[in-house]
Design an enzyme around this catalytic site. Structure first.
Site, PDB file in Angstrom:
ATOM      1  N   ASP A 133      29.179 -15.807  25.774  1.00 64.02           N
ATOM      2  CA  ASP A 133      28.007 -16.020  26.621  1.00 64.02           C
ATOM      3  C   ASP A 133      26.797 -16.279  25.725  1.00 64.02           C
ATOM      4  O   ASP A 133      26.321 -15.366  25.035  1.00 64.02           O
ATOM      5  CB  ASP A 133      27.782 -14.790  27.512  1.00 64.02           C
ATOM      6  CG  ASP A 133      26.671 -15.033  28.512  1.00 64.02           C
ATOM      7  OD1 ASP A 133      25.537 -15.372  28.091  1.00 64.02           O
ATOM      8  OD2 ASP A 133      26.918 -14.910  29.717  1.00 64.02           O
ATOM      9  N   THR A 135      30.876 -17.584  42.225  1.00 64.60           N
ATOM     10  CA  THR A 135      31.108 -18.978  42.652  1.00 64.60           C
ATOM     11  C   THR A 135      31.031 -19.963  41.484  1.00 64.60           C
ATOM     12  O   THR A 135      31.465 -21.102  41.616  1.00 64.60           O
ATOM     13  CB  THR A 135      30.051 -19.406  43.688  1.00 64.60           C
ATOM     14  OG1 THR A 135      28.768 -19.407  43.021  1.00 64.60           O
ATOM     15  CG2 THR A 135      29.989 -18.453  44.867  1.00 64.60           C
ATOM     16  N   ASP A 184      23.598 -14.063  26.262  1.00 66.63           N
ATOM     17  CA  ASP A 184      23.791 -12.694  25.780  1.00 66.63           C
ATOM     18  C   ASP A 184      23.789 -12.636  24.261  1.00 66.63           C
ATOM     19  O   ASP A 184      23.250 -11.692  23.663  1.00 66.63           O
ATOM     20  CB  ASP A 184      25.118 -12.128  26.307  1.00 66.63           C
ATOM     21  CG  ASP A 184      25.015 -11.714  27.765  1.00 66.63           C
ATOM     22  OD1 ASP A 184      23.881 -11.552  28.264  1.00 66.63           O
ATOM     23  OD2 ASP A 184      26.075 -11.551  28.406  1.00 66.63           O
ATOM     24  N   ARG A 235      24.054 -18.979  36.527  1.00 69.35           N
ATOM     25  CA  ARG A 235      25.332 -19.323  37.142  1.00 69.35           C
ATOM     26  C   ARG A 235      25.845 -18.097  37.884  1.00 69.35           C
ATOM     27  O   ARG A 235      26.043 -17.045  37.288  1.00 69.35           O
ATOM     28  CB  ARG A 235      26.282 -19.714  36.026  1.00 69.35           C
ATOM     29  CG  ARG A 235      27.458 -20.506  36.472  1.00 69.35           C
ATOM     30  CD  ARG A 235      28.181 -21.018  35.260  1.00 69.35           C
ATOM     31  NE  ARG A 235      28.910 -19.973  34.568  1.00 69.35           N
ATOM     32  CZ  ARG A 235      30.029 -20.173  33.895  1.00 69.35           C
ATOM     33  NH1 ARG A 235      30.539 -21.375  33.814  1.00 69.35           N
ATOM     34  NH2 ARG A 235      30.631 -19.206  33.283  1.00 69.35           N
TER      35      ARG A 235
HETATM   36  C1  PRP Z   1      24.938 -20.394  30.817  1.00 71.39           C
HETATM   37  C2  PRP Z   1      24.540 -21.558  29.946  1.00 71.39           C
HETATM   38  C3  PRP Z   1      24.418 -22.676  30.940  1.00 71.39           C
HETATM   39  C4  PRP Z   1      25.482 -22.346  31.947  1.00 71.39           C
HETATM   40  C5  PRP Z   1      26.656 -23.244  31.695  1.00 71.39           C
HETATM   41  O1  PRP Z   1      23.839 -19.879  31.464  1.00 71.39           O
HETATM   42  O2  PRP Z   1      23.376 -21.315  29.221  1.00 71.39           O
HETATM   43  O3  PRP Z   1      23.145 -22.748  31.558  1.00 71.39           O
HETATM   44  O4  PRP Z   1      25.871 -20.984  31.731  1.00 71.39           O
HETATM   45  O5  PRP Z   1      27.600 -23.097  32.675  1.00 71.39           O
HETATM   46  P1  PRP Z   1      27.949 -24.244  33.725  1.00 71.39           P
HETATM   47  O6  PRP Z   1      28.070 -25.510  32.948  1.00 71.39           O
HETATM   48  O7  PRP Z   1      29.259 -23.778  34.285  1.00 71.39           O
HETATM   49  O8  PRP Z   1      26.873 -24.280  34.753  1.00 71.39           O
HETATM   50  P2  PRP Z   1      23.935 -18.556  32.373  1.00 71.39           P
HETATM   51  O9  PRP Z   1      24.203 -18.902  33.784  1.00 71.39           O
HETATM   52  O10 PRP Z   1      24.889 -17.575  31.729  1.00 71.39           O
HETATM   53  O11 PRP Z   1      22.470 -18.023  32.354  1.00 71.39           O
HETATM   54  P3  PRP Z   1      21.598 -17.435  31.135  1.00 71.39           P
HETATM   55  O12 PRP Z   1      21.325 -18.585  30.199  1.00 71.39           O
HETATM   56  O13 PRP Z   1      20.385 -16.979  31.823  1.00 71.39           O
HETATM   57  O14 PRP Z   1      22.370 -16.333  30.480  1.00 71.39           O
HETATM   58  N1  URA Z   2      28.048 -20.007  29.793  1.00 73.23           N
HETATM   59  C1  URA Z   2      28.139 -19.505  28.534  1.00 73.23           C
HETATM   60  O1  URA Z   2      27.167 -18.940  28.019  1.00 73.23           O
HETATM   61  N2  URA Z   2      29.307 -19.624  27.889  1.00 73.23           N
HETATM   62  C2  URA Z   2      30.378 -20.229  28.415  1.00 73.23           C
HETATM   63  O2  URA Z   2      31.432 -20.312  27.757  1.00 73.23           O
HETATM   64  C3  URA Z   2      30.265 -20.744  29.717  1.00 73.23           C
HETATM   65  C4  URA Z   2      29.084 -20.629  30.380  1.00 73.23           C
END
Ligand code: PRP
Ligand code: URA
Length: 212
Positions: A203, A111, A206, A107
C-alpha cells in the site's frame, strides 16, 4: 493487437534500481519517501522530453548568441491524494513554476471503487498541460476517475505518471482515456483478489506515511 497496452515504460537504470529498493518490505517510510521523490524527478525528466523550445537572444560574458529556452508552456501537477503527494516535490524541483491541484480519492476496500472527497484546482486547467501523479495504477479506477474529473473541469491536455501499474489498470485508462499518455516505471504481473498489484510494493500511502 486489441489487447496491446499503450504505456511508456521509463526503464532508466537509476529508476529501476530505486524502484527495486522501494519494493523491498524492509524499506522504511523515510527511505521510501526519498526514493519516490527521486524517481518522480527522473521520470519527470523523461516526460518533459518533448516540451517545445524557442530561441532567444542572450549575451554571455564572451559574446551575444541565440539560445534555447522553454516555450512558456503552462504546466500543472495534480497529485491524487494521498499517495500522489509523494511524487509532487520531485516534479516541482524540475518545474518550479508549475501550479498544483489536488484530487482526493480513496479506494473503497470492499468494492475497490474510487470515492471522491476533495478537489481543488488552479483556475486555468484548460490552458495547462497537467501531469497527474499517483504511484499505483491498480484496477485503474482512481486514475480514470481523476482524469474524468479533470476533463469535467476543462482539462484538455494531460499526462498520467505512475510508478507501478497492473495490466488491468493500464487497459482501463487506455479504454476510458485514449487521449492520455501513461508513463510508468514498471508494469507488473497481475492484481490479487484484494486489488493489490503483484508483486507491487504494498500500500503506497501506508508506506509513504507510515500508517500501517
Ligand atoms: C491507492 C493508490 C491509488 C489507488 C490505486 O490509493 O494511491 O490512488 O489506490 O488503486 P486503483 O487503481 O485500483 O484505483 P488508496 O485508495 O489506497 O488511497 P490513499 O492514497 O489515500 O492511501
Ligand atoms: N493501492 C496501493 O497502494 N497498492 C496496490 O497494490 C494497489 C492499490
Amino acid at each position: 493487437m486489441a489487447d496491446e497496452l499503450n504505456v511508456h515504460i521509463v526503464d532508466h537504470p537509476l529508476v529501476q534500481h530505486k524502484l527495486t529498493m522501494m519494493r523491498q518490505k524492509e524499506t522504511n517510510p523515510r527511505d521510501f519517501r526519498d526514493l519516490l521523490e527521486e524517481i518522480a524527478m527522473l521520470m519527470g525528466y523523461e516526460i518533459t522530453r518533448d516540451f517545445p523550445l524557442q530561441e532567444v537572444e542572450i549575451e554571455t560574458p564572451v559574446a551575444k548568441c541565440r539560445a534555447k529556452v522553454l516555450a512558456g508552456k503552462k504546466v500543472g501537477i495534480v497529485p491524487i491524494l494521498r499517495a500522489g503527494l509523494g511524487m509532487l516535490e520531485g516534479l516541482l524541483d524540475l518545474i518550479p513554476l508549475a501550479r498544483v491541484g489536488h484530487i482526493g480519492l480513496y479506494r473503497d476496500p470492499k468494492t475497490l471503487k474510487p470515492v471522491e472527497y476533495y478537489c481543488k484546482l488552479p483556475p486555468d486547467v484548460s490552458e495547462r498541460t497537467l501531469i497527474v501523479v499517483d504511484p499505483m495504477l491498480a484496477t485503474g479506477g482512481s486514475s480514470a476517475a481523476a482524469l474524468t474529473m479533470l476533463k469535467e473541469h476543462g482539462a484538455r491536455n494531460m499526462i498520467l505518471m505512475c510508478l507501478v501499474a497492473a495490466p488491468e489498470g493500464v487497459r482501463v485508462v487506455n479504454r476510458e482515456h485514449p487521449d492520455v499518455p501513461i508513463y510508468v516505471a514498471a508494469v507488473d504481473d497481475h492484481l490479487n483478489d484484494h486489488g493489490y498489484i503483484v508483486p507491487g510494493l504494498g500500500d503506497a500511502g501506508d508506506r509513504i506515511f507510515g500508517t500501517r
